[in-house]
Design a protein around this motif. Structure first.
Motif, PDB file in Angstrom:
ATOM      1  N   GLU A   1      28.696 -23.582  -3.995  1.00 51.87           N
ATOM      2  CA  GLU A   1      28.579 -22.717  -3.863  1.00 51.87           C
ATOM      3  C   GLU A   1      27.658 -22.334  -3.146  1.00 51.87           C
ATOM      4  OE1 GLU A   1      28.155 -20.923  -7.618  1.00 51.87           O
ATOM      5  OE2 GLU A   1      30.079 -21.296  -8.646  1.00 51.87           O
ATOM      6  N   LEU A   2      27.602 -22.267  -1.854  1.00 57.52           N
ATOM      7  CA  LEU A   2      26.278 -21.844  -0.897  1.00 57.52           C
ATOM      8  C   LEU A   2      25.726 -20.505  -1.238  1.00 57.52           C
ATOM      9  CD1 LEU A   2      24.960 -22.608   1.299  1.00 57.52           C
ATOM     10  CD2 LEU A   2      26.817 -22.193   2.568  1.00 57.52           C
ATOM     11  N   ASP A   3      24.972 -20.302  -1.712  1.00 58.95           N
ATOM     12  CA  ASP A   3      24.208 -19.156  -1.259  1.00 58.95           C
ATOM     13  C   ASP A   3      23.160 -19.442  -2.012  1.00 58.95           C
ATOM     14  OD1 ASP A   3      23.342 -19.520  -3.715  1.00 58.95           O
ATOM     15  OD2 ASP A   3      25.159 -18.886  -5.135  1.00 58.95           O
ATOM     16  N   HIS A   4      22.324 -17.513  -2.015  1.00 62.64           N
ATOM     17  CA  HIS A   4      21.015 -17.616  -1.538  1.00 62.64           C
ATOM     18  C   HIS A   4      19.972 -18.545  -2.533  1.00 62.64           C
ATOM     19  CE1 HIS A   4      16.957 -15.893  -1.901  1.00 62.64           C
ATOM     20  NE2 HIS A   4      16.573 -15.924  -2.952  1.00 62.64           N
ATOM     21  N   HIS A   5      20.537 -18.639  -3.455  1.00 60.61           N
ATOM     22  CA  HIS A   5      20.134 -19.618  -4.467  1.00 60.61           C
ATOM     23  C   HIS A   5      19.950 -21.735  -3.991  1.00 60.61           C
ATOM     24  CE1 HIS A   5      18.832 -17.167  -7.529  1.00 60.61           C
ATOM     25  NE2 HIS A   5      20.253 -17.154  -6.950  1.00 60.61           N
ATOM     26  N   THR A   6      20.848 -21.781  -3.074  1.00 60.49           N
ATOM     27  CA  THR A   6      21.238 -23.006  -3.021  1.00 60.49           C
ATOM     28  C   THR A   6      21.148 -23.266  -1.428  1.00 60.49           C
ATOM     29  OG1 THR A   6      24.105 -22.463  -2.422  1.00 60.49           O
ATOM     30  CG2 THR A   6      22.605 -23.361  -4.518  1.00 60.49           C
ATOM     31  N   ALA A   7      20.801 -22.077  -0.810  1.00 61.73           N
ATOM     32  CA  ALA A   7      21.190 -22.024   1.082  1.00 61.73           C
ATOM     33  C   ALA A   7      19.980 -23.508   1.670  1.00 61.73           C
ATOM     34  CB  ALA A   7      20.886 -20.629   1.847  1.00 61.73           C
ATOM     35  N   ASP A   8      19.051 -23.518   1.104  1.00 65.05           N
ATOM     36  CA  ASP A   8      18.017 -24.394   1.901  1.00 65.05           C
ATOM     37  C   ASP A   8      18.337 -25.913   1.570  1.00 65.05           C
ATOM     38  OD1 ASP A   8      16.326 -22.507   2.606  1.00 65.05           O
ATOM     39  OD2 ASP A   8      15.314 -22.825   1.159  1.00 65.05           O
ATOM     40  N   LEU A   9      19.744 -26.043   0.663  1.00 66.98           N
ATOM     41  CA  LEU A   9      20.478 -27.452   0.712  1.00 66.98           C
ATOM     42  C   LEU A   9      21.258 -27.710   1.705  1.00 66.98           C
ATOM     43  CD1 LEU A   9      20.587 -27.680  -3.586  1.00 66.98           C
ATOM     44  CD2 LEU A   9      18.940 -29.530  -1.868  1.00 66.98           C
ATOM     45  N   LEU A  10      21.543 -26.757   2.168  1.00 73.19           N
ATOM     46  CA  LEU A  10      22.447 -26.844   3.533  1.00 73.19           C
ATOM     47  C   LEU A  10      21.193 -27.198   4.865  1.00 73.19           C
ATOM     48  CD1 LEU A  10      24.970 -27.613   4.882  1.00 73.19           C
ATOM     49  CD2 LEU A  10      25.439 -25.075   4.700  1.00 73.19           C
ATOM     50  N   ARG A  11      20.939 -25.373   4.865  1.00 74.01           N
ATOM     51  CA  ARG A  11      19.516 -25.446   5.983  1.00 74.01           C
ATOM     52  C   ARG A  11      18.477 -26.547   6.504  1.00 74.01           C
ATOM     53  NH1 ARG A  11      16.948 -21.734   4.178  1.00 74.01           N
ATOM     54  NH2 ARG A  11      18.058 -19.378   5.533  1.00 74.01           N
ATOM     55  N   GLU A  12      18.549 -27.576   5.263  1.00 70.88           N
ATOM     56  CA  GLU A  12      17.303 -28.732   5.512  1.00 70.88           C
ATOM     57  C   GLU A  12      18.574 -29.886   6.284  1.00 70.88           C
ATOM     58  OE1 GLU A  12      15.729 -29.533   2.379  1.00 70.88           O
ATOM     59  OE2 GLU A  12      14.356 -27.494   1.927  1.00 70.88           O
ATOM     60  N   PRO A  13      19.251 -29.886   5.773  1.00 75.42           N
ATOM     61  CA  PRO A  13      20.356 -31.182   6.298  1.00 75.42           C
ATOM     62  C   PRO A  13      20.797 -31.022   7.593  1.00 75.42           C
ATOM     63  CG  PRO A  13      21.092 -30.990   4.505  1.00 75.42           C
ATOM     64  CD  PRO A  13      20.503 -29.972   4.750  1.00 75.42           C
ATOM     65  N   LEU A  14      21.197 -29.897   7.880  1.00 68.04           N
ATOM     66  CA  LEU A  14      21.203 -29.552   8.962  1.00 68.04           C
ATOM     67  C   LEU A  14      20.705 -29.023  10.469  1.00 68.04           C
ATOM     68  CD1 LEU A  14      23.822 -25.981   8.203  1.00 68.04           C
ATOM     69  CD2 LEU A  14      24.137 -27.967   8.736  1.00 68.04           C
ATOM     70  N   GLU A  15      18.844 -29.079   9.547  1.00 71.19           N
ATOM     71  CA  GLU A  15      17.921 -29.615  10.895  1.00 71.19           C
ATOM     72  C   GLU A  15      17.677 -30.239  11.079  1.00 71.19           C
ATOM     73  OE1 GLU A  15      14.888 -26.841   9.247  1.00 71.19           O
ATOM     74  OE2 GLU A  15      16.526 -24.314  10.011  1.00 71.19           O
ATOM     75  N   ALA A  16      17.621 -31.057   9.593  1.00 71.18           N
ATOM     76  CA  ALA A  16      17.428 -33.074  10.225  1.00 71.18           C
ATOM     77  C   ALA A  16      18.742 -33.351  11.321  1.00 71.18           C
ATOM     78  CB  ALA A  16      17.709 -33.168   8.799  1.00 71.18           C
ATOM     79  N   CYS A  17      19.854 -33.333  10.964  1.00 74.36           N
ATOM     80  CA  CYS A  17      20.539 -33.801  12.469  1.00 74.36           C
ATOM     81  C   CYS A  17      20.400 -33.710  13.726  1.00 74.36           C
ATOM     82  CB  CYS A  17      21.953 -33.575  11.839  1.00 74.36           C
ATOM     83  SG  CYS A  17      23.102 -34.360  10.117  1.00 74.36           S
ATOM     84  N   LEU A  18      19.663 -31.957  13.635  1.00 68.82           N
ATOM     85  CA  LEU A  18      19.407 -32.054  15.415  1.00 68.82           C
ATOM     86  C   LEU A  18      17.920 -32.048  16.112  1.00 68.82           C
ATOM     87  CD1 LEU A  18      20.573 -27.742  14.699  1.00 68.82           C
ATOM     88  CD2 LEU A  18      22.016 -29.323  15.830  1.00 68.82           C
ATOM     89  N   ALA A  19      17.276 -32.623  14.758  1.00 72.11           N
ATOM     90  CA  ALA A  19      16.350 -32.848  14.627  1.00 72.11           C
ATOM     91  C   ALA A  19      16.874 -34.539  14.992  1.00 72.11           C
ATOM     92  CB  ALA A  19      14.879 -33.024  13.866  1.00 72.11           C
ATOM     93  N   LYS A  20      17.355 -35.082  15.285  1.00 71.53           N
ATOM     94  CA  LYS A  20      17.251 -36.788  15.151  1.00 71.53           C
ATOM     95  C   LYS A  20      18.441 -36.678  16.950  1.00 71.53           C
ATOM     96  CE  LYS A  20      17.755 -38.035  10.278  1.00 71.53           C
ATOM     97  NZ  LYS A  20      18.739 -38.426   9.225  1.00 71.53           N
ATOM     98  N   GLY A  21      18.254 -36.224  16.833  1.00 74.91           N
ATOM     99  CA  GLY A  21      19.670 -35.469  18.474  1.00 74.91           C
ATOM    100  C   GLY A  21      21.067 -35.814  18.379  1.00 74.91           C
ATOM    101  N   PHE A  22      21.774 -35.792  17.033  1.00 71.78           N
ATOM    102  CA  PHE A  22      22.647 -34.835  17.704  1.00 71.78           C
ATOM    103  C   PHE A  22      23.274 -33.062  18.069  1.00 71.78           C
ATOM    104  CE2 PHE A  22      22.542 -37.959  13.631  1.00 71.78           C
ATOM    105  CZ  PHE A  22      23.744 -38.409  14.459  1.00 71.78           C
ATOM    106  N   LYS A  23      23.792 -33.487  19.165  1.00 75.12           N
ATOM    107  CA  LYS A  23      23.657 -32.147  19.516  1.00 75.12           C
ATOM    108  C   LYS A  23      24.979 -31.698  18.985  1.00 75.12           C
ATOM    109  CE  LYS A  23      22.284 -32.911  24.038  1.00 75.12           C
ATOM    110  NZ  LYS A  23      20.846 -32.634  23.585  1.00 75.12           N
ATOM    111  N   ARG A  24      25.815 -32.473  18.567  1.00 71.12           N
ATOM    112  CA  ARG A  24      27.633 -31.755  17.494  1.00 71.12           C
ATOM    113  C   ARG A  24      27.218 -31.899  15.848  1.00 71.12           C
ATOM    114  NH1 ARG A  24      32.910 -33.053  17.708  1.00 71.12           N
ATOM    115  NH2 ARG A  24      34.191 -31.505  17.472  1.00 71.12           N
TER     116      ARG A  24
END
Length: 125
Positions: free
Chosen positions: A32-55
């Motif tokens: 479940e992706l909601d208010h309580h768990t959103a950061d668990l997805l946000r952080e890996p997405l931002e980390a991927c972009l920071a590592k240079g993944f454009k896609r």
């Protein structure tokens, strides 16, 4: 293709796995992706972009629920990826999750695919 695991995060109702598929990062949230768990997805997405993944390819096949907070996490990742010359593709949305995207019109701003293979083959996102 390189299929190495990049990482994972977990907290009760949401597990997020990240792996490399060639030039893409495939992010698979499960639960479940909601208010309580959103950061668990946000952080890996931002980390991927920071590592240079454009896609980023978000495999939604194991996502059971997504509220407006979760939708905002995905929209934010899309904006950041596009600002860097990349994009975000969504794959395998369950009907309950797809409905949130349809109601809000967010399905029109993402490349949406039925299969992971189709998303990885589509280099427009």
């Amino acid at each position: 293709m390189d299929r190495g695991t990049v990482g994972s995060a977990q907290s009760g109702r949401l597990l997020v796995e990240v792996r490399e598929e060639g030039p893409s990062a495939v992010v698979t949230p499960a639960g479940e992706l909601d208010h309580h768990t959103a950061d668990l997805l946000r952080e890996p997405l931002e980390a991927c972009l920071a590592k240079g993944f454009k896609r980023l390819v978000i495999d939604c096949s194991r996502l059971e629920f997504c509220d407006s907070t979760g939708l905002n996490v995905l929209l934010g990742a899309r904006l950041k990826a596009e600002a860097g010359g990349g994009g975000v593709a969504l794959v395998g949305m369950q009907p309950v999750v797809a409905r949130v995207f349809e109601i809000t019109g967010a399905d029109a701003v993402f490349a949406v695919h039925d299969t992971l293979e189709a998303a990885l083959a589509d280099d427009s996102a």
